[in-house]
Scaffold this motif. Structure first.
Motif, PDB file in Angstrom:
ATOM      1  N   VAL A   1       0.852  -1.198   0.000  1.00 20.53           N
ATOM      2  CA  VAL A   1       0.000   0.000   0.000  1.00 20.53           C
ATOM      3  C   VAL A   1       0.887   1.246   0.000  1.00 20.53           C
ATOM      4  O   VAL A   1       1.776   1.389   0.831  1.00 20.53           O
ATOM      5  N   LYS A   2       0.638   2.139  -0.960  1.00 21.71           N
ATOM      6  CA  LYS A   2       1.377   3.404  -1.029  1.00 21.71           C
ATOM      7  C   LYS A   2       0.792   4.359   0.014  1.00 21.71           C
ATOM      8  O   LYS A   2      -0.406   4.634   0.000  1.00 21.71           O
ATOM      9  N   VAL A   3       1.625   4.832   0.937  1.00 19.55           N
ATOM     10  CA  VAL A   3       1.159   5.731   1.995  1.00 19.55           C
ATOM     11  C   VAL A   3       1.695   7.133   1.699  1.00 19.55           C
ATOM     12  O   VAL A   3       2.897   7.324   1.531  1.00 19.55           O
ATOM     13  N   ILE A   4       0.766   8.088   1.632  1.00 18.19           N
ATOM     14  CA  ILE A   4       1.098   9.443   1.199  1.00 18.19           C
ATOM     15  C   ILE A   4       0.632  10.444   2.258  1.00 18.19           C
ATOM     16  O   ILE A   4      -0.523  10.419   2.676  1.00 18.19           O
ATOM     17  N   LEU A   5       1.537  11.318   2.663  1.00 22.49           N
ATOM     18  CA  LEU A   5       1.169  12.407   3.571  1.00 22.49           C
ATOM     19  C   LEU A   5       0.669  13.564   2.717  1.00 22.49           C
ATOM     20  O   LEU A   5       1.402  14.087   1.873  1.00 22.49           O
ATOM     21  N   MET A   6      -0.588  13.923   2.888  1.00 19.51           N
ATOM     22  CA  MET A   6      -1.162  15.006   2.088  1.00 19.51           C
ATOM     23  C   MET A   6      -0.516  16.337   2.449  1.00 19.51           C
ATOM     24  O   MET A   6      -0.097  16.541   3.583  1.00 19.51           O
ATOM     25  N   HIS A   7      -0.452  17.223   1.478  1.00 21.41           N
ATOM     26  CA  HIS A   7       0.136  18.545   1.677  1.00 21.41           C
ATOM     27  C   HIS A   7      -0.913  19.515   2.222  1.00 21.41           C
ATOM     28  O   HIS A   7      -2.051  19.529   1.747  1.00 21.41           O
ATOM     29  N   ALA A   8      -0.504  20.332   3.156  1.00 20.27           N
ATOM     30  CA  ALA A   8      -1.419  21.297   3.760  1.00 20.27           C
ATOM     31  C   ALA A   8      -1.937  22.312   2.750  1.00 20.27           C
ATOM     32  O   ALA A   8      -3.060  22.793   2.875  1.00 20.27           O
ATOM     33  N   ASP A   9      -1.141  22.618   1.699  1.00 23.01           N
ATOM     34  CA  ASP A   9      -1.576  23.658   0.757  1.00 23.01           C
ATOM     35  C   ASP A   9      -2.884  23.292   0.057  1.00 23.01           C
ATOM     36  O   ASP A   9      -3.769  24.131  -0.072  1.00 23.01           O
ATOM     37  N   TYR A  10      -3.062  22.048  -0.368  1.00 23.07           N
ATOM     38  CA  TYR A  10      -4.346  21.685  -0.982  1.00 23.07           C
ATOM     39  C   TYR A  10      -5.349  21.157   0.039  1.00 23.07           C
ATOM     40  O   TYR A  10      -6.548  21.319  -0.121  1.00 23.07           O
ATOM     41  N   TYR A  11      -4.853  20.541   1.101  1.00 26.97           N
ATOM     42  CA  TYR A  11      -5.771  19.982   2.107  1.00 26.97           C
ATOM     43  C   TYR A  11      -6.551  21.077   2.823  1.00 26.97           C
ATOM     44  O   TYR A  11      -7.749  20.952   3.046  1.00 26.97           O
ATOM     45  N   SER A  12      -5.872  22.162   3.150  1.00 26.06           N
ATOM     46  CA  SER A  12      -6.505  23.234   3.929  1.00 26.06           C
ATOM     47  C   SER A  12      -7.655  23.907   3.182  1.00 26.06           C
ATOM     48  O   SER A  12      -8.571  24.439   3.789  1.00 26.06           O
ATOM     49  N   ILE A  13      -7.607  23.862   1.837  1.00 28.69           N
ATOM     50  CA  ILE A  13      -8.696  24.458   1.046  1.00 28.69           C
ATOM     51  C   ILE A  13      -9.559  23.370   0.403  1.00 28.69           C
ATOM     52  O   ILE A  13     -10.398  23.660  -0.449  1.00 28.69           O
ATOM     53  N   LEU A  14      -9.345  22.120   0.803  1.00 27.87           N
ATOM     54  CA  LEU A  14     -10.111  20.982   0.303  1.00 27.87           C
ATOM     55  C   LEU A  14     -10.104  20.926  -1.227  1.00 27.87           C
ATOM     56  O   LEU A  14     -11.125  20.715  -1.867  1.00 27.87           O
ATOM     57  N   ASP A  15      -8.901  21.116  -1.807  1.00 26.07           N
ATOM     58  CA  ASP A  15      -8.720  21.109  -3.253  1.00 26.07           C
ATOM     59  C   ASP A  15      -8.579  19.663  -3.740  1.00 26.07           C
ATOM     60  O   ASP A  15      -7.494  19.092  -3.701  1.00 26.07           O
ATOM     61  N   GLY A  16      -9.694  19.083  -4.173  1.00 25.81           N
ATOM     62  CA  GLY A  16      -9.689  17.690  -4.626  1.00 25.81           C
ATOM     63  C   GLY A  16      -8.791  17.452  -5.822  1.00 25.81           C
ATOM     64  O   GLY A  16      -8.100  16.444  -5.911  1.00 25.81           O
ATOM     65  N   LYS A  17      -8.763  18.401  -6.761  1.00 29.56           N
ATOM     66  CA  LYS A  17      -7.922  18.263  -7.950  1.00 29.56           C
ATOM     67  C   LYS A  17      -6.439  18.236  -7.560  1.00 29.56           C
ATOM     68  O   LYS A  17      -5.667  17.433  -8.060  1.00 29.56           O
ATOM     69  N   GLY A  18      -6.057  19.118  -6.636  1.00 27.00           N
ATOM     70  CA  GLY A  18      -4.667  19.141  -6.167  1.00 27.00           C
ATOM     71  C   GLY A  18      -4.281  17.833  -5.495  1.00 27.00           C
ATOM     72  O   GLY A  18      -3.171  17.317  -5.674  1.00 27.00           O
ATOM     73  N   ALA A  19      -5.212  17.268  -4.736  1.00 25.38           N
ATOM     74  CA  ALA A  19      -4.950  15.994  -4.058  1.00 25.38           C
ATOM     75  C   ALA A  19      -4.791  14.858  -5.065  1.00 25.38           C
ATOM     76  O   ALA A  19      -3.908  14.011  -4.921  1.00 25.38           O
ATOM     77  N   ILE A  20      -5.629  14.851  -6.099  1.00 21.45           N
ATOM     78  CA  ILE A  20      -5.537  13.818  -7.140  1.00 21.45           C
ATOM     79  C   ILE A  20      -4.211  13.932  -7.891  1.00 21.45           C
ATOM     80  O   ILE A  20      -3.560  12.930  -8.180  1.00 21.45           O
ATOM     81  N   GLU A  21      -3.797  15.161  -8.194  1.00 22.46           N
ATOM     82  CA  GLU A  21      -2.508  15.355  -8.877  1.00 22.46           C
ATOM     83  C   GLU A  21      -1.360  14.821  -8.017  1.00 22.46           C
ATOM     84  O   GLU A  21      -0.443  14.173  -8.538  1.00 22.46           O
ATOM     85  N   HIS A  22      -1.397  15.089  -6.720  1.00 23.08           N
ATOM     86  CA  HIS A  22      -0.367  14.578  -5.809  1.00 23.08           C
ATOM     87  C   HIS A  22      -0.396  13.045  -5.781  1.00 23.08           C
ATOM     88  O   HIS A  22       0.635  12.388  -5.872  1.00 23.08           O
ATOM     89  N   LEU A  23      -1.588  12.483  -5.694  1.00 25.06           N
ATOM     90  CA  LEU A  23      -1.761  11.031  -5.673  1.00 25.06           C
ATOM     91  C   LEU A  23      -1.188  10.399  -6.940  1.00 25.06           C
ATOM     92  O   LEU A  23      -0.429   9.422  -6.863  1.00 25.06           O
ATOM     93  N   GLN A  24      -1.509  10.966  -8.096  1.00 24.48           N
ATOM     94  CA  GLN A  24      -1.032  10.406  -9.349  1.00 24.48           C
ATOM     95  C   GLN A  24       0.494  10.463  -9.431  1.00 24.48           C
ATOM     96  O   GLN A  24       1.128   9.524  -9.911  1.00 24.48           O
ATOM     97  N   LYS A  25       1.073  11.565  -8.959  1.00 21.48           N
ATOM     98  CA  LYS A  25       2.534  11.703  -8.970  1.00 21.48           C
ATOM     99  C   LYS A  25       3.162  10.621  -8.077  1.00 21.48           C
ATOM    100  O   LYS A  25       4.120   9.959  -8.464  1.00 21.48           O
ATOM    101  N   GLU A  26       2.592  10.409  -6.885  1.00 22.96           N
ATOM    102  CA  GLU A  26       3.122   9.405  -5.949  1.00 22.96           C
ATOM    103  C   GLU A  26       2.965   7.984  -6.491  1.00 22.96           C
ATOM    104  O   GLU A  26       3.800   7.121  -6.245  1.00 22.96           O
TER     105      GLU A  26
END
Length: 102
Positions: A74-99
């Protein structure tokens, strides 16, 4: 191939909002991701059925311990505060895809 993604935060509330926004982004992008959100305490119930675990940035201090609760594949990813704090789903998906290397 469908990927199962689990988001966790302390209580499951903020990750629930984030998961909803990520599901919207996934739909727009046409990706086959199943995204769920749970509280940290429920992780053990889901760890064997996921491809990736995204951890809320406020759990950074517990991150290493959380990684030990899931199987090695299982790939474990620490989400970044910059997109998490504004609940930016697109930013989270981009981070996920990169990881995930996608």
């Amino acid at each position: 191939m469908s990927k199962s993604i689990l988001l966790i935060c302390g209580s499951g509330a903020s990750s629930g909002f984030m998961a909803a926004n990520m599901r919207k982004a996934v739909k727009k992008e046409g990706l086959d991701y199943k995204i769920k959100a749970r509280s940290e305490s429920e992780l053990g119930d889901y760890a064997d059925d996921i491809d990736a675990l995204m951890v809320g940035p406020h759990l950074k201090a517990e991150f290493e311990g959380i990684k030990k609760q899931v199987p090695d594949n299982v790939k474990v990813i620490l989400m970044h505060a910059d997109y998490y704090s504004i609940l930016d789903g697109k930013g989270a998906i981009e981070h996920l895809q990169k990881e995930l290397g996608e």
